[in-house]
Scaffold this active site. Sequence first.
Site: not given
Ligand SMILES: *Cc1c(COP(=O)(O)O)cnc(C)c1O
Length: 369
Positions: A190, A187
């Site tokens: 950030h 993921d």
């Molecule tokens: C904000 C976030 C998401 C989700 O993204 P959205 O587009 O806000 O739904 C996924 N993973 C992490 C680590 C996040 O901080």
Amino acid sequence: MDLTLDQHLQAWLLAQEAQQLRRSCRLVPEGFINFASNDYLGLSTHPQLRPELPVGSGASRLVSGTCAVHVELEEALAQWKGTAAALTFATGYAAALGALPALAQKGDTILLDKRAHACLIDGAKLSGATIRVYPHNDLNYLEKLLAKTTGKRWIVTESVFSMDGDFAPLTEIVALKEKYGAWLLVDEAHATGLYGSQGSGRIGEAGLTERVEVQLGTMSKALGVSGGYIAGSRTLIDYLMNRARSFIYSTAPSPAVTADCVAAVKLVSGEEGTRRRALLRKHILALNALTGLSSSSPIIPIIYGREENALAAAATLQERGFWVPAIRYPTVARGKARLRVTLTAAHSAAQIEALVAALPPHEAGRKGE
Ligand SMILES: *Cc1c(COP(=O)(O)O)cnc(C)c1O
């Protein structure tokens, strides 16, 4: 497991095809009268919403058809990320909730970092796979889990952690998953827009694009718009189009917003992005120097420990005109309450100095400690 992820997914896609069940997104040709949309009042093209592109997309892309702008965004994302393909979702949360249950099933094992974001935890739970949580960034523990589990294993981590702003050791995790024949989902929520020469993220920066099976991210953070994505091989994307329920059964992202995402990818991957990343880096270094912290990301946790202390600090800052959220359990562990300061390229050096001067005493990182 001597199967590559693509081989595993391709087998499923071929079985669908054999039953005439394989789906793909079709572009609605221009000038067609669309009888497939749920835009019942025709409001999605109302001039007060958005003059150029409709705000509403009418239905799922498999039903109502794909807009050219969705394809444009996916091509732009894939090119930026250096992957063969990408798929967009309404949010990053929806991307996680779609991808994880589509990919991992009952009988598989998901190895999840202890500090993984809620969407990864929820996606893992929804998949029905066995979940094994490893202590934050603990490679030894992760290797032990890999050594004692069998079947399909998925490692799931963030590249930059959302509440601590620290990094996952991606190179080491990739080496481990290859050693044990596991697959990896990272993921980059950030990291997207912030790391690497074009800001594609920490995977690209580390030269690991070819070795990470699934990249997940959002366009709601550094890209400043909204929407989620998955990037990876063509097979992965074809598979998710057929199996990710948050893609199949949810209305497609707004065309107008998607057009903004395309514009944002261009900005962020170009000179404007380079300029803003440099400015942000300067701000991070300035805050580090003022506080004695050593953050590598614009997410800077200022630890207060007790929940009431973090709340009081947030209230004090608010009185002084600073909006900084206090983060408490269950978002972070009990007794690890904090202010979560995030810096942006839009701040000024003077604003950062004023914030540090206004910070009530905290547990870690005070200058001189
Ligand atoms: C904000 C976030 C998401 C989700 O993204 P959205 O587009 O806000 O739904 C996924 N993973 C992490 C680590 C996040 O901080």
